[in-house]
Design a protein around this motif. Sequence first.
Motif, short mmCIF file in Angstrom:
data_model
loop_
_atom_site.label_atom_id
_atom_site.label_comp_id
_atom_site.label_asym_id
_atom_site.label_seq_id
_atom_site.Cartn_x
_atom_site.Cartn_y
_atom_site.Cartn_z
N UNK A 20 -7.98 94.05 -3.06
CA UNK A 20 -9.00 93.75 -4.07
C UNK A 20 -9.94 92.64 -3.59
N UNK A 21 -9.36 91.57 -3.05
CA UNK A 21 -10.17 90.46 -2.57
C UNK A 21 -11.01 90.86 -1.36
N UNK A 22 -10.41 91.65 -0.47
CA UNK A 22 -11.11 92.03 0.75
C UNK A 22 -12.37 92.84 0.46
N UNK A 23 -12.25 93.88 -0.36
CA UNK A 23 -13.41 94.73 -0.60
C UNK A 23 -14.43 94.06 -1.52
N UNK A 55 -6.50 84.02 3.60
CA UNK A 55 -6.20 82.66 3.15
C UNK A 55 -5.64 82.65 1.73
N UNK A 56 -6.24 83.46 0.86
CA UNK A 56 -5.82 83.48 -0.55
C UNK A 56 -4.44 84.10 -0.74
N UNK A 57 -4.06 85.06 0.10
CA UNK A 57 -2.80 85.79 -0.11
C UNK A 57 -1.74 85.46 0.94
N UNK A 58 -1.98 84.45 1.76
CA UNK A 58 -1.07 84.19 2.89
C UNK A 58 0.39 83.93 2.49
#
Length: 241
Positions: A20-23, A55-58
Amino acid sequence: MRALWKGNIPAELLYVTYGALQFTAYTTCTSLLPPMPPSIAAFIAGAAAGGTATTATYPLDLLRTRFAAQGAERVYSSLLGSIRDISRDEGARGFFQGIGAGVGQIVPYMGFLFAAYESFRPVISPLDLPFGSGDATAGAMASVIAKTGVFPLDVIRKRLQVQGPTRTRFVPGTGKGYRAVADYAGLGVLGTGKTIIKREGWRGLYRGLAIGLVKSAPASAVTMWTYERALRVLKERQIAK
C-alpha cells in the motif's frame, strides 16, 4: 510442514502495508516529477517509494526474518511475545537491526524494478498472451534483473537482522552456520560484507539467490498484473462518475 510457514503472520502484515505504501508513494512521486524519459522517472519514483515503504515497515521485515530463522528451539513464543522481548532486551533500535542494508538494497532494487518494468511493458503488454499476462511477464523479467543486481545487500540485511542477544539460538551448534549468524554484531553493512567475502568468497554474497528468484519473480508478476488491473478499474469508475 508448519515449519515452512514460519514468520508468515508478520510477512503478511508486511506485504499488505508495504504494498500500500509503495504504490501510494510511487504514484505520488511520479505525478510530482518534471517531464523526463519514462525509464528515468520510473527509477526515481520507484527508488523513493521503496525507501519510504521499507523504512516504515522495517520492524515487520525483521520479525519475519527472525521467525523464519528459528530452528527446533523457539526463540520467540508468539508475535506479541517477540515484540515484548525485543523491546525489553534490545530497545527500540532492536527493531531496526540492519536497516542500512535494507534501505540500501531496496532503493536501487525498486528503482531498477520499475525502470525495467516500464521499459518492458510497452513491448510485451500488446502481445497476445494468456489471461492478458503481458504485465505479469514484464514484472517477472524486471524482478529477475533487479533482484540479481542487489542480492548481496539482501544477504547482508538478513544476517544483520538476526543479531542481538538471542542470535546464537537461531542456529544451534558451533559450525559454519553458527558463525554465519553470530559473528556480525556491530560490524555494520560494509564490515558484514567484507567478512562474508573473507570467509565464504564472493559466492557467499549470492547464497540463496536461486530460491530468492523463484520467490520474487512470480511475486512481482502477480503484483504488477494486479496493480495494472486495479488501476484500470479505479480509472474507469472515476470516468463513470
